[in-house]
Every structure is written in structure tokens, then in C-alpha cells.
Design a protein around this motif. Structure first.
Motif, PDB file in Angstrom:
ATOM      1  N   UNK A 386      34.305  47.448  42.402  1.00 25.99           N
ATOM      2  CA  UNK A 386      34.936  47.533  41.179  1.00 25.99           C
ATOM      3  C   UNK A 386      35.396  49.059  40.713  1.00 25.99           C
ATOM      4  N   UNK A 387      35.757  48.958  39.558  1.00 22.33           N
ATOM      5  CA  UNK A 387      36.290  50.142  38.907  1.00 22.33           C
ATOM      6  C   UNK A 387      35.057  50.900  38.340  1.00 22.33           C
ATOM      7  N   UNK A 388      35.449  52.297  38.526  1.00 23.84           N
ATOM      8  CA  UNK A 388      34.618  53.098  37.697  1.00 23.84           C
ATOM      9  C   UNK A 388      34.885  53.662  36.354  1.00 23.84           C
ATOM     10  N   UNK A 389      36.306  53.485  36.145  1.00 21.26           N
ATOM     11  CA  UNK A 389      36.878  53.985  34.797  1.00 21.26           C
ATOM     12  C   UNK A 389      36.973  52.893  33.830  1.00 21.26           C
ATOM     13  N   UNK A 390      36.990  51.485  34.189  1.00 21.26           N
ATOM     14  CA  UNK A 390      37.129  50.427  33.112  1.00 21.26           C
ATOM     15  C   UNK A 390      36.313  49.285  33.803  1.00 21.26           C
ATOM     16  N   UNK A 391      36.137  48.189  33.397  1.00 15.73           N
ATOM     17  CA  UNK A 391      35.284  47.152  33.823  1.00 15.73           C
ATOM     18  C   UNK A 391      35.285  46.642  35.212  1.00 15.73           C
ATOM     19  N   UNK A 392      34.033  46.694  35.863  1.00 12.71           N
ATOM     20  CA  UNK A 392      33.945  46.593  37.344  1.00 12.71           C
ATOM     21  C   UNK A 392      34.668  45.350  37.589  1.00 12.71           C
ATOM     22  N   UNK A 393      34.501  44.249  36.990  1.00 11.49           N
ATOM     23  CA  UNK A 393      35.127  42.872  37.297  1.00 11.49           C
ATOM     24  C   UNK A 393      36.532  42.514  37.394  1.00 11.49           C
ATOM     25  N   UNK A 394      37.229  43.539  36.752  1.00 16.99           N
ATOM     26  CA  UNK A 394      38.644  43.468  36.866  1.00 16.99           C
ATOM     27  C   UNK A 394      39.123  43.737  38.175  1.00 16.99           C
ATOM     28  N   UNK A 395      38.358  44.426  39.036  1.00 15.85           N
ATOM     29  CA  UNK A 395      38.820  44.724  40.449  1.00 15.85           C
ATOM     30  C   UNK A 395      38.236  43.680  41.140  1.00 15.85           C
ATOM     31  N   UNK A 396      37.066  42.999  40.791  1.00 19.97           N
ATOM     32  CA  UNK A 396      36.657  42.138  41.382  1.00 19.97           C
ATOM     33  C   UNK A 396      37.632  40.656  41.598  1.00 19.97           C
ATOM     34  N   UNK A 397      38.157  40.514  40.594  1.00 19.87           N
ATOM     35  CA  UNK A 397      39.332  39.526  40.568  1.00 19.87           C
ATOM     36  C   UNK A 397      39.931  39.704  41.444  1.00 19.87           C
ATOM     37  N   UNK A 398      40.834  40.722  41.233  1.00 19.51           N
ATOM     38  CA  UNK A 398      42.233  40.892  41.862  1.00 19.51           C
ATOM     39  C   UNK A 398      41.861  41.121  43.542  1.00 19.51           C
ATOM     40  N   UNK A 399      40.669  41.835  43.704  1.00 14.89           N
ATOM     41  CA  UNK A 399      40.500  41.815  45.199  1.00 14.89           C
ATOM     42  C   UNK A 399      40.000  40.685  45.853  1.00 14.89           C
ATOM     43  N   UNK A 400      39.307  39.649  45.280  1.00 16.16           N
ATOM     44  CA  UNK A 400      38.888  38.435  45.626  1.00 16.16           C
ATOM     45  C   UNK A 400      40.282  37.553  46.046  1.00 16.16           C
ATOM     46  N   UNK A 401      41.135  37.429  44.743  1.00 14.57           N
ATOM     47  CA  UNK A 401      42.690  36.975  45.030  1.00 14.57           C
ATOM     48  C   UNK A 401      43.142  37.451  46.203  1.00 14.57           C
TER      49      UNK A 401
END
Length: 508
Positions: A386-401
Motif C-alpha cells: 500500500x501507500x505511505x502518504x495516503x491510505x494503504x487500501x487505495x493501492x490494495x484495490x488497484x493493485x488487486x484489480x
């Protein structure tokens, strides 16, 4: 001795692992998968940490998954609420039955002959070894050691007659009522612990070597509550999510481009919170905003505890522990019944697993990361980070997609293997955690994969840019090898600017 095969194996049942599994159920419904989780419960971080006041330091409208709205007006949620949200998400998406608890993965080796990953896992309750194979492996273990946090060796530590408690191993029966407490540290954990413990303790002192940038944030979003009264649930969620992403990005970008101006802004906010009564040297870092993570202060509770005299801050270095507390290099002594070293995390990739390819260990510090998802030179494998400068889960979603898109394309084309190959020698010196210079990141420089200096090897920490890359750019971009053959760069489709931007802000 048991053996199990799945199309996809996910390591870790925390926020990342559950998110990845939910996307597989939604986007790759024909694929078999399992989640191997060492602990006896899902939730990851939110199951492990039990210290008083444990909460998110990201707003829940961006921390929540894009496919399942976080409802209510609570911006900063407590750990139990977050774990419950993750559990309910798993149940609603029929993911919970795919989790195999109590399994510590010991080895993970890619077999080029058999075109699959071969894993051994130990059942920690019985000691029995289980064997797994999978066509694709996804690491969702976060980036720290669950067994122990980081704690320096303090001089004279054995002389202290009170209790020393690390936040990562909080005892359920710890009674700090009426006690004098010293919390060592100035990061998110300390910022959370101090005001929470001050409600019952005789006094709590936060001992810091250097200050951290702080930002008060209300725990309830009145605007969101108003929107939820007049709009459908999903519409209110998406509008709030879009607003919060935009604000977070703006604060980060302005901090990087105009650090002096943002420094003045952050310090002026603190002055107002403290009514000008505090010594600002305790709140004035010697680095620029976002060189380290910004710490959120829920409802300004830390400032309230300081003004009420229930808590105080000492900025100094430790000379040694004594029988009754801590002696500082300035000569001041801090009396304590309980000392809490909130001194950070011990960084560890893949839960300590050392993956190998055909028996040869993959040394992550020598590897560069492709799109911050795949490790160069490692077939059929990915890491959700995930990200370190905003919410971790934002990256989780698009990486999983992205991984679901990749898996579906491989099925469509009949490919069995995929691997990112850096033919341009793009490896740089920055780690995948980017330009942050926090102590825990510096300590782990020899364990973290690198990012590149250009192209898909460079990590931007930019959500809007990553949405375009991971959700819309062609999979076959010339950097991936399928079945040993380098793919041709796919033709870019004229999608325009608004679609990626709208998707980034409002979700899929």
C-alpha cells in the motif's frame, strides 16, 4: 503429510489479503485460491495491536475498500471496528471459508520445470508440515515483523524496577490507573497512546528525541453525515472519498513543492490548538513536512491532555534507565512506574519468507519492483504493497484489480508464466517506500526491494497516476515476458483524461 493445489495462493489475511481475495471472487470467479494466515484470526495489524486507543491514522472513507463503502460519519475508526469491517467484507464476499489459519509459510520456491510455486507451511498448533502448490503467488503480509517490534537496547534497562511494555505486545491485564507513565517515541503509536492513557494514569510523559508534524482531525465528519441523509449510501461514500483523496494529495504535493509554506501552516495550526501555552520547540521538527509521515491527532486529544496537565512532552536524549525511571542527557529525571518504548516497527518483507526461483534465493534488496506490484525476475508472483502518504487500501484495490486483469489476460492468451524483466538496468537506490526518511525505513534499507529510475520501475506514490497505469494501461507493455517471450508494447487506446480521473476519485 498433506498436499494441496490452488490456482492462486495468497499469503496473509489482513487488509491486503482479504482485499485481494475479494477482487478474485469478483473478477476471476473461476479461479481456485486459498489464503494462508499464520495467526488464528484475520485482520493483520488490526488483530495484532491491542494497545489503548489503537485506531486508524488514515480516514476511513479512503481506507475502506472501493467495492464496500465505509458507512457512518466516523473518520478515524478504532482497531476493533476496522477488524470487524474486514471480517464482514470477507463474509459478504464468501472469502472467509478460503482462509487456512495457523499456518506459517516456511519455504516458497518457483519450479521452472513444473511451472508452479511449491510452498511448505507448518501448522503451529500441531507442528505438522503441509505442502501447497500454486500457479500464482501473492504476498499480502505488509512490511513489518509481527513477532517483535523495534526496541533499542537502553543503557541500564535491567535496573528499572517498574514494567516495560512494547505496544506490539500489550498485556490484556495491564493496569495503569494512577500510575506514572513514560511513552518513548513521537510517531503515530505514541500520539495515540499518550492522550488515551492520560485519562486514567496519574501522568503521562511523551519522551521524544525529535518532534513530528501533527495535524488535528475530527473523528466525525459532519458533512458526510449530512450527505448520507440526502443521497444514496454509495453516492455519499464516493463523494466523500473523492474529496478526501483530493485533500490528501494536495497536502502531500504542496508539502513537497513548498515545504517552508506548509511548515508554517502546520505549526500555526498547532499553536492555535495549544492556545499559545506550549513550548513550540516540542512541536517543531528539524525536517520538512512529509519527509516523514504526518501524524493525525484525533479530535485534538493530545493537545487537550497537554493543556489539562494530564500529559507533558520532554524533548531530549536518554542517558540511561534508573531504578525509578529515566535519566535524560540534560540531567532531568523522569519518574515512571511503566515505560512504553513506542519506538517503531521492525521491517520485514513477505513475513520473513525467503522466496527462491529454482532453488536460488531471491535477494529482494537486489531487485527492482515493476509497477510496485511485481518483483523483477520472479515468475508468477506479486506483492500487494500500500501507500505511505495516503491510505494503504487505495493501492490494495488497484493493485488487486491489476493482478486480476493480468491473470485473465493470461487465461485468454493461453500463457502459463509471466515475469517482469528489467532490460534497461533501471535499478535505483531508493527503496519501494520512496523518499521517506523515517528511522524504521533507514534501518531496513538492506532488506527492501528497490524502485527504478524510470518507467514502470519507478514508484510515484501518486494514486491518480497509479489508477491510470494499473487500471487502464495495456498489460502487454513490452516489459513483461509471457512464457519466456517478451511481450510487444500494446497499442494505447484513446481513453481521454476524464475516465481515469473519474474512476480514481469515485471508484470502480
Amino acid at each position: 503429510m498433506s498436499h494441496h493445489h490452488f490456482d492462486i495462493l495468497i499469503i496473509g489475511a489482513g487488509v491486503s489479503g482479504i482485499g485481494m481475495a475479494c477482487h478474485l471472487k469478483r473478477e476471476c470467479p473461476g479461479k481456485s485460491f486459498a489464503i494462508l494466515e499464520r495467526r488464528q484470526s484475520l485482520g493483520g495489524t488490526w488483530d495484532l495491536f491491542r494497545y489503548p486507543g489503537i485506531r486508524s491514522d488514515s480516514d476511513m472513507f479512503t481506507f475502506g475498500y472501493n467495492f464496500r463503502p465505509w458507512t457512518g460519519g466516523k473518520v478515524l475508526a478504532d482497531g476493533a471496528s476496522i477488524k470487524n469491517y474486514v471480517r464482514e467484507t470477507a463474509r459478504e464476499n464468501d472469502v472467509e471459508l478460503h482462509i487456512r489459519y495457523g499456518l506459517a509459510v516456511k519455504t516458497a520456491d518457483w519450479s521452472g520445470v513444473d511451472k508452479c510455486w511449491k510452498l511448505t507451511a507448518q501448522n503451529e498448533a500441531t507442528g505438522e508440515t503441509e505442502h501447497y502448490t500454486a500457479s500464482f503467488l501473492v504476498g499480502c503480509t505488509g512490511y513489518y515483523n509481527y513477532d517483535q517490534g523495534y526496541k533499542p537496547d537502553f543503557p541500564g534497562e535491567s535496573d528499572f524496577k517498574g514494567q516495560i511494555v512494547h505496544p506490539q505486545h500489550w498485556p490484556e491485564d495491564l493496569d495503569y490507573t494512577g500510575k506514572k507513565v513514560v511513552v518513548i517515541g513521537s510517531g503515530a503509536t505514541a500520539i495515540t497512546l499518550v492522550p488515551t492513557m492520560a485519562e486514567k494514569a496519574a501522568h503521562v510523559t511523551m519522551l521524544q528525541r525529535s518532534p513530528t508534524y501533527l495535524m488535528p482531525l475530527p473523528s466525525t465528519d459532519k458533512v458526510t453525515l449530512a450527505l448520507q441523509k440526502v443521497l444514496p449510501e454509495k453516492a455519499a461514500y464516493r463523494l466523500t472519498r473523492a474529496r478526501n483523496i483530493s485533500i490528501s494529495r494536495l497536502l502531500y504535493q504542496r508539502s513537497r513543492k513548498s515545504p517552508k509554506a506548509m511548515r508554517r501552516l502546520f505549526l500555526s495550526v498547532i499553536k492555535r490548538q495549544l492556545d499559545g501555552e506550549a513550548d513550540m520547540r516540542h512541536f517543531t521538527p528539524d525536517y520538512n513536512p512529509w519527509d516523514q509521515r504526518l501524524c493525525v491527532v484525533k479530535d485534538g486529544d493530545l493537545f487537550k491532555a497537554l493543556k489539562a496537565g494530564k500529559a507533558s512532552i520532554a524533548t531530549d536524549h536518554i542517558e540511561r534507565f534508573t531504578e525509578t525511571g529515566i535519566r535524560l542527557k540534560s540531567g532531568e529525571e523522569l519518574d515512571a512506574d511503566i515505560i512504553i518504548p513506542a519506538t517503531g516497527l521492525d521491517i520485514q518483507m513477505l513475513g520473513g519468507i525467503k522466496p527462491s526461483v529454482d532453488g536460488r534465493e531471491v535477494v529482494l534488496k537486489d531487485k527492482v519492483i515493476y509497477k510496485n506490484v511485481m518483483v523483477e525476475g520472479v515468475p508468477n508472483a506479486a506483492m500487494i504493497f500500500g501507500y505511505t502518504n495516503i491510505s494503504w487500501t487505495l493501492k490494495v484495490d488497484i493493485a488487486a484489480e491489476y493482478l486480476c486483469r493480468l491473470i485473465n489476460l493470461m487465461d485468454k492468451r493461453g500463457y502459463r508464466t509471466v515475469m517482469a524483466r528489467d532490460n534497461e538496468n533501471s535499478r535505483g537506490e531508493d527503496t519501494i517506500l520512496g523518499s521517506l526518511n523515517s528511522g524504521y525505513i533507514k534501518r531496513a534499507a538492506d532488506r527492501l526491494p528497490r524502485q527504478g529510475t524510470q518507467g514502470p520501475w519507478k514508484s510515484s506514490q501518486n494514486y491518480l497516476e497509479d489508477v491510470k497505469i494499473l487500471r487502464f494501461d495495456p498489460i502487454e507493455d513490452g516489459y513483461l515476458e509471457f512464457d519466456g517471450q517478451r511481450s510487444r508494447a500494446g497499442e494505447r487506446q484513446a481513453r481521454g483524461f476524464l475516465r481515469p480521473l473519474r474512476s480514481a476519485l469515485f471508484g470502480s
